[in-house]
Design a protein around this motif. Structure first.
Motif, PDB file in Angstrom:
ATOM      1  N   UNK A 288       0.601  -1.135  -0.065  1.00  0.00           N
ATOM      2  CA  UNK A 288       0.179   0.059  -0.107  1.00  0.00           C
ATOM      3  C   UNK A 288       0.927   1.274  -0.196  1.00  0.00           C
ATOM      4  N   UNK A 289       2.210   1.164   0.426  1.00  0.00           N
ATOM      5  CA  UNK A 289       3.101   2.375   0.584  1.00  0.00           C
ATOM      6  C   UNK A 289       3.422   2.357  -0.457  1.00  0.00           C
ATOM      7  N   UNK A 290       3.836   2.077  -1.066  1.00  0.00           N
ATOM      8  CA  UNK A 290       4.783   1.892  -2.376  1.00  0.00           C
ATOM      9  C   UNK A 290       3.979   2.173  -3.707  1.00  0.00           C
ATOM     10  N   UNK A 291       2.110   2.197  -3.180  1.00  0.00           N
ATOM     11  CA  UNK A 291       0.804   2.235  -4.261  1.00  0.00           C
ATOM     12  C   UNK A 291       1.138   3.673  -4.004  1.00  0.00           C
ATOM     13  N   UNK A 292       0.538   4.636  -2.746  1.00  0.00           N
ATOM     14  CA  UNK A 292       1.053   5.442  -2.756  1.00  0.00           C
ATOM     15  C   UNK A 292       1.893   6.655  -3.071  1.00  0.00           C
ATOM     16  N   UNK A 293       3.600   6.198  -2.545  1.00  0.00           N
ATOM     17  CA  UNK A 293       3.895   6.855  -3.419  1.00  0.00           C
ATOM     18  C   UNK A 293       4.059   7.262  -5.054  1.00  0.00           C
ATOM     19  N   UNK A 294       2.982   5.945  -6.135  1.00  0.00           N
ATOM     20  CA  UNK A 294       3.849   6.006  -6.971  1.00  0.00           C
ATOM     21  C   UNK A 294       2.307   7.124  -7.231  1.00  0.00           C
ATOM     22  N   UNK A 295       1.967   7.659  -6.104  1.00  0.00           N
ATOM     23  CA  UNK A 295       0.491   8.710  -7.485  1.00  0.00           C
ATOM     24  C   UNK A 295       0.911  10.108  -6.581  1.00  0.00           C
ATOM     25  N   UNK A 296       0.429  11.007  -7.370  1.00  0.00           N
ATOM     26  CA  UNK A 296       1.564  12.085  -7.313  1.00  0.00           C
ATOM     27  C   UNK A 296       0.575  12.973  -5.871  1.00  0.00           C
ATOM     28  N   UNK A 297       1.850  13.420  -5.147  1.00  0.00           N
ATOM     29  CA  UNK A 297       1.652  13.969  -4.120  1.00  0.00           C
ATOM     30  C   UNK A 297       1.648  12.869  -3.039  1.00  0.00           C
ATOM     31  N   UNK A 298       2.188  12.111  -2.833  1.00  0.00           N
ATOM     32  CA  UNK A 298       1.887  10.812  -2.815  1.00  0.00           C
ATOM     33  C   UNK A 298       3.193  10.953  -1.559  1.00  0.00           C
ATOM     34  N   UNK A 299       4.484  11.256  -2.110  1.00  0.00           N
ATOM     35  CA  UNK A 299       5.514  11.480  -0.934  1.00  0.00           C
ATOM     36  C   UNK A 299       5.213  12.450   0.033  1.00  0.00           C
ATOM     37  N   UNK A 300       4.404  13.530  -0.359  1.00  0.00           N
ATOM     38  CA  UNK A 300       4.007  15.186   0.331  1.00  0.00           C
ATOM     39  C   UNK A 300       2.685  14.698   1.363  1.00  0.00           C
ATOM     40  N   UNK A 301       1.975  13.934   1.224  1.00  0.00           N
ATOM     41  CA  UNK A 301       0.855  12.979   1.815  1.00  0.00           C
ATOM     42  C   UNK A 301       1.419  12.233   3.396  1.00  0.00           C
ATOM     43  N   UNK A 302       2.820  11.231   2.884  1.00  0.00           N
ATOM     44  CA  UNK A 302       3.756  10.329   3.548  1.00  0.00           C
ATOM     45  C   UNK A 302       3.579  11.432   4.357  1.00  0.00           C
ATOM     46  N   UNK A 303       4.834  12.443   4.165  1.00  0.00           N
ATOM     47  CA  UNK A 303       5.946  13.931   4.522  1.00  0.00           C
ATOM     48  C   UNK A 303       4.461  14.559   5.595  1.00  0.00           C
ATOM     49  N   UNK A 304       3.695  15.367   5.100  1.00  0.00           N
ATOM     50  CA  UNK A 304       3.219  16.047   6.047  1.00  0.00           C
ATOM     51  C   UNK A 304       2.180  15.601   6.563  1.00  0.00           C
ATOM     52  N   UNK A 305       1.461  14.471   5.659  1.00  0.00           N
ATOM     53  CA  UNK A 305       0.367  14.090   6.498  1.00  0.00           C
ATOM     54  C   UNK A 305       0.495  13.468   7.927  1.00  0.00           C
ATOM     55  N   UNK A 306       1.798  12.564   7.855  1.00  0.00           N
ATOM     56  CA  UNK A 306       1.580  12.124   9.293  1.00  0.00           C
ATOM     57  C   UNK A 306       2.912  12.631  10.427  1.00  0.00           C
ATOM     58  N   UNK A 307       3.308  13.209   9.100  1.00  0.00           N
ATOM     59  CA  UNK A 307       4.440  14.499   9.959  1.00  0.00           C
ATOM     60  C   UNK A 307       3.670  15.584  11.527  1.00  0.00           C
ATOM     61  N   UNK A 308       2.293  15.910  10.271  1.00  0.00           N
ATOM     62  CA  UNK A 308       1.744  17.159  11.589  1.00  0.00           C
ATOM     63  C   UNK A 308       0.646  15.735  12.189  1.00  0.00           C
ATOM     64  N   UNK A 309       0.391  15.239  11.796  1.00  0.00           N
ATOM     65  CA  UNK A 309      -1.268  14.487  12.627  1.00  0.00           C
ATOM     66  C   UNK A 309      -0.412  13.509  13.722  1.00  0.00           C
ATOM     67  N   UNK A 310       0.993  12.446  12.835  1.00  0.00           N
ATOM     68  CA  UNK A 310       0.689  11.965  14.248  1.00  0.00           C
ATOM     69  C   UNK A 310       2.124  12.540  15.259  1.00  0.00           C
ATOM     70  N   UNK A 311       2.109  13.290  14.857  1.00  0.00           N
ATOM     71  CA  UNK A 311       2.493  13.956  15.956  1.00  0.00           C
ATOM     72  C   UNK A 311       1.352  15.049  17.069  1.00  0.00           C
ATOM     73  N   UNK A 312       0.797  15.397  16.149  1.00  0.00           N
ATOM     74  CA  UNK A 312      -0.245  15.710  17.043  1.00  0.00           C
ATOM     75  C   UNK A 312      -0.175  14.721  18.533  1.00  0.00           C
ATOM     76  N   UNK A 313      -1.231  13.756  17.455  1.00  0.00           N
ATOM     77  CA  UNK A 313      -1.695  12.655  18.434  1.00  0.00           C
ATOM     78  C   UNK A 313      -0.462  12.602  19.315  1.00  0.00           C
ATOM     79  N   UNK A 314       0.295  11.720  18.416  1.00  0.00           N
ATOM     80  CA  UNK A 314       0.838  10.893  19.733  1.00  0.00           C
ATOM     81  C   UNK A 314       2.231  11.587  20.594  1.00  0.00           C
TER      82      UNK A 314
END
Length: 194
Positions: free
Chosen positions: A83-109
């Protein structure tokens, strides 16, 4: 399970992390929640904190990428990695993994779980507990690799330490986003070479 996921679904999951975190903060602090959340994003030392976060993210990603290059360490081959490999192939996939997880996971955890737990118990036990929870949440993603679980635990400890050091989320968010972005880019690049 499908080997594809939409960016919208990923962003919805990140939004759920933020909503769960906000609910926990409200449950603990009630109507003082807005003040607690605002303090997590205090900009008094933002330049220094983002610089330290950038250094930590670059160093962490560099060490892990070196291990992948010079040892037999590999990403596990499972449905979640697909799933991660599939996501990375999408336009903005790397940005999603970087920014989305960076912000949401840091806020929660870090901002919510570590911040609230450290309010009730000593910082070091709180850091250890939240880092183990962070690793456990990532177990399905790295199923089949004890080394990957150890890496996630170490990253959780480092991100938590940055939060405890500064008391804000700027350094952990930047470190997490850079780490994920660099690893995501490397994974995408390696995929394109196959």
């Amino acid at each position: 399970m499908s080997n594809d996921i939409t960016l919208k679904d990923v962003w919805i999951s990140f939004l759920l992390f933020v909503l769960v975190g906000a609910a926990i903060v409200f449950f603990v602090f009630g109507f003082s929640s807005a003040g607690y959340i605002a303090a997590l994003f205090d900009t008094g030392s933002i330049i220094r904190e983002t610089a330290v976060g950038a250094g930590a993210g670059l160093l962490s990603a560099g060490v892990l990428l070196a291990l992948y290059k010079w040892t037999s360490l590999e990403f596990p081959d499972n449905q979640y990695t697909a799933l991660i490999y599939s996501l990375l192939q999408k336009k903005y996939g790397v940005v999603t993994i970087a920014a989305g997880a960076g912000i949401s996971e840091e806020f929660l955890f870090r901002g919510v779980l570590l911040g609230v737990l450290a309010y009730y118990i000593e910082s070091l036990p709180a850091l250890m507990i939240v880092s183990v929870i962070f690793m456990l949440v990532h177990v399905p993603q790295y199923k089949g690799s004890l080394t990957a679980h150890g890496v996630v635990l170490c990253i959780g400890l480092m991100l938590g330490w940055l939060f405890l050091l500064f008391g804000t989320l700027w350094a952990p968010i930047v470190a997490h986003a850079l780490y994920n972005g660099l690893l995501g880019s490397a994974m995408k690049h390696a995929l394109l070479e196959k």
